[in-house]
Design a protein around this motif. Structure first.
Motif, mmCIF file in Angstrom:
data_model
loop_
_atom_site.group_PDB
_atom_site.id
_atom_site.type_symbol
_atom_site.label_atom_id
_atom_site.label_comp_id
_atom_site.label_asym_id
_atom_site.label_seq_id
_atom_site.Cartn_x
_atom_site.Cartn_y
_atom_site.Cartn_z
ATOM 1 N N GLU A 18 42.609 30.693 52.241
ATOM 2 C CA GLU A 18 42.547 32.146 52.158
ATOM 3 C C GLU A 18 41.901 32.689 53.425
ATOM 4 O O GLU A 18 40.921 32.150 53.924
ATOM 5 N N GLY A 19 42.475 33.727 53.945
ATOM 6 C CA GLY A 19 41.927 34.326 55.157
ATOM 7 C C GLY A 19 42.888 35.342 55.724
ATOM 8 O O GLY A 19 43.851 35.741 55.090
ATOM 9 N N ARG A 20 42.621 35.717 56.927
ATOM 10 C CA ARG A 20 43.455 36.707 57.577
ATOM 11 C C ARG A 20 43.431 36.472 59.076
ATOM 12 O O ARG A 20 42.556 35.803 59.601
ATOM 13 N N ALA A 21 44.420 37.006 59.738
ATOM 14 C CA ALA A 21 44.451 36.998 61.199
ATOM 15 C C ALA A 21 44.979 38.354 61.639
ATOM 16 O O ALA A 21 46.020 38.806 61.181
ATOM 17 N N ASP A 22 44.249 38.990 62.494
ATOM 18 C CA ASP A 22 44.644 40.287 63.038
ATOM 19 C C ASP A 22 45.307 40.036 64.379
ATOM 20 O O ASP A 22 44.660 39.571 65.317
ATOM 21 N N CYS A 23 46.598 40.287 64.464
ATOM 22 C CA CYS A 23 47.349 40.013 65.693
ATOM 23 C C CYS A 23 47.650 41.276 66.490
ATOM 24 O O CYS A 23 48.548 41.279 67.334
ATOM 25 N N THR A 24 46.918 42.350 66.239
ATOM 26 C CA THR A 24 47.119 43.560 67.020
ATOM 27 C C THR A 24 46.520 43.375 68.408
ATOM 28 O O THR A 24 45.591 42.594 68.589
ATOM 29 N N PRO A 25 47.068 44.044 69.411
ATOM 30 C CA PRO A 25 46.541 43.906 70.771
ATOM 31 C C PRO A 25 45.025 44.166 70.813
ATOM 32 O O PRO A 25 44.525 45.098 70.193
ATOM 33 N N GLY A 26 44.316 43.280 71.503
ATOM 34 C CA GLY A 26 42.876 43.415 71.656
ATOM 35 C C GLY A 26 42.061 42.802 70.529
ATOM 36 O O GLY A 26 40.833 42.797 70.574
ATOM 37 N N SER A 27 42.730 42.248 69.508
ATOM 38 C CA SER A 27 42.029 41.658 68.369
ATOM 39 C C SER A 27 41.227 40.436 68.803
ATOM 40 O O SER A 27 41.653 39.660 69.656
ATOM 41 N N GLN A 28 40.087 40.236 68.167
ATOM 42 C CA GLN A 28 39.265 39.057 68.438
ATOM 43 C C GLN A 28 39.915 37.787 67.883
ATOM 44 O O GLN A 28 39.553 36.685 68.284
ATOM 45 N N ASP A 29 40.861 37.921 66.977
ATOM 46 C CA ASP A 29 41.538 36.758 66.399
ATOM 47 C C ASP A 29 42.528 36.121 67.368
ATOM 48 O O ASP A 29 42.891 34.959 67.223
ATOM 49 N N LEU A 30 42.991 36.861 68.363
ATOM 50 C CA LEU A 30 44.027 36.350 69.262
ATOM 51 C C LEU A 30 43.568 35.134 70.053
ATOM 52 O O LEU A 30 44.316 34.169 70.201
ATOM 53 N N ASP A 31 42.351 35.137 70.566
ATOM 54 C CA ASP A 31 41.864 33.990 71.335
ATOM 55 C C ASP A 31 41.827 32.730 70.477
ATOM 56 O O ASP A 31 42.234 31.646 70.913
ATOM 57 N N ALA A 32 41.355 32.858 69.239
ATOM 58 C CA ALA A 32 41.303 31.699 68.343
ATOM 59 C C ALA A 32 42.708 31.200 68.020
ATOM 60 O O ALA A 32 42.959 29.990 67.992
ATOM 61 N N ALA A 33 43.642 32.117 67.784
ATOM 62 C CA ALA A 33 45.021 31.729 67.479
ATOM 63 C C ALA A 33 45.664 31.020 68.668
ATOM 64 O O ALA A 33 46.315 29.987 68.513
ATOM 65 N N LEU A 34 45.473 31.542 69.866
ATOM 66 C CA LEU A 34 46.042 30.919 71.068
ATOM 67 C C LEU A 34 45.426 29.553 71.337
ATOM 68 O O LEU A 34 46.123 28.612 71.720
ATOM 69 N N THR A 35 44.130 29.431 71.137
ATOM 70 C CA THR A 35 43.468 28.138 71.316
ATOM 71 C C THR A 35 44.007 27.111 70.328
ATOM 72 O O THR A 35 44.282 25.967 70.690
ATOM 73 N N THR A 36 44.192 27.527 69.082
ATOM 74 C CA THR A 36 44.730 26.632 68.058
ATOM 75 C C THR A 36 46.144 26.190 68.415
ATOM 76 O O THR A 36 46.471 24.999 68.344
ATOM 77 N N LEU A 37 46.996 27.127 68.820
ATOM 78 C CA LEU A 37 48.373 26.784 69.185
ATOM 79 C C LEU A 37 48.419 25.849 70.396
ATOM 80 O O LEU A 37 49.216 24.908 70.435
ATOM 81 N N ALA A 38 47.571 26.084 71.373
ATOM 82 C CA ALA A 38 47.527 25.220 72.552
ATOM 83 C C ALA A 38 47.064 23.813 72.178
ATOM 84 O O ALA A 38 47.601 22.818 72.673
ATOM 85 N N THR A 39 46.096 23.731 71.278
ATOM 86 C CA THR A 39 45.597 22.424 70.840
ATOM 87 C C THR A 39 46.680 21.661 70.088
ATOM 88 O O THR A 39 46.944 20.484 70.374
#
Length: 57
Positions: A18-39
């Motif tokens: 359970e959780g959420r991810a905010d993918c709107t421009p400038g969101s703090q979640d974007l860095d974590a999502a990109l890091t996860t995808l790169a890993t």
């Protein structure tokens, strides 16, 4: 996670998180999502694992 092979099909089951991810421009979640995808994108399968890649299906 569960992994089952039957009748030429492979089924993977994962736990629901359970959780959420905010993918709107400038969101703090974007860095974590990109890091996860790169890993995940940098992971390699062990040599003894046989996979039928998309191109061969």
């Amino acid at each position: 996670m569960c992994d089952l092979d039957a009748g030429g099909w492979r089924l993977l089951g994962f736990e629901y998180l359970e959780g959420r991810a905010d993918c709107t421009p400038g969101s703090q979640d974007l860095d974590a999502a990109l890091t996860t995808l790169a890993t995940v994108g940098g992971l390699r399968l062990p040599a003894d694992v046989k996979v039928m890649w998309f191109e061969g299906r």
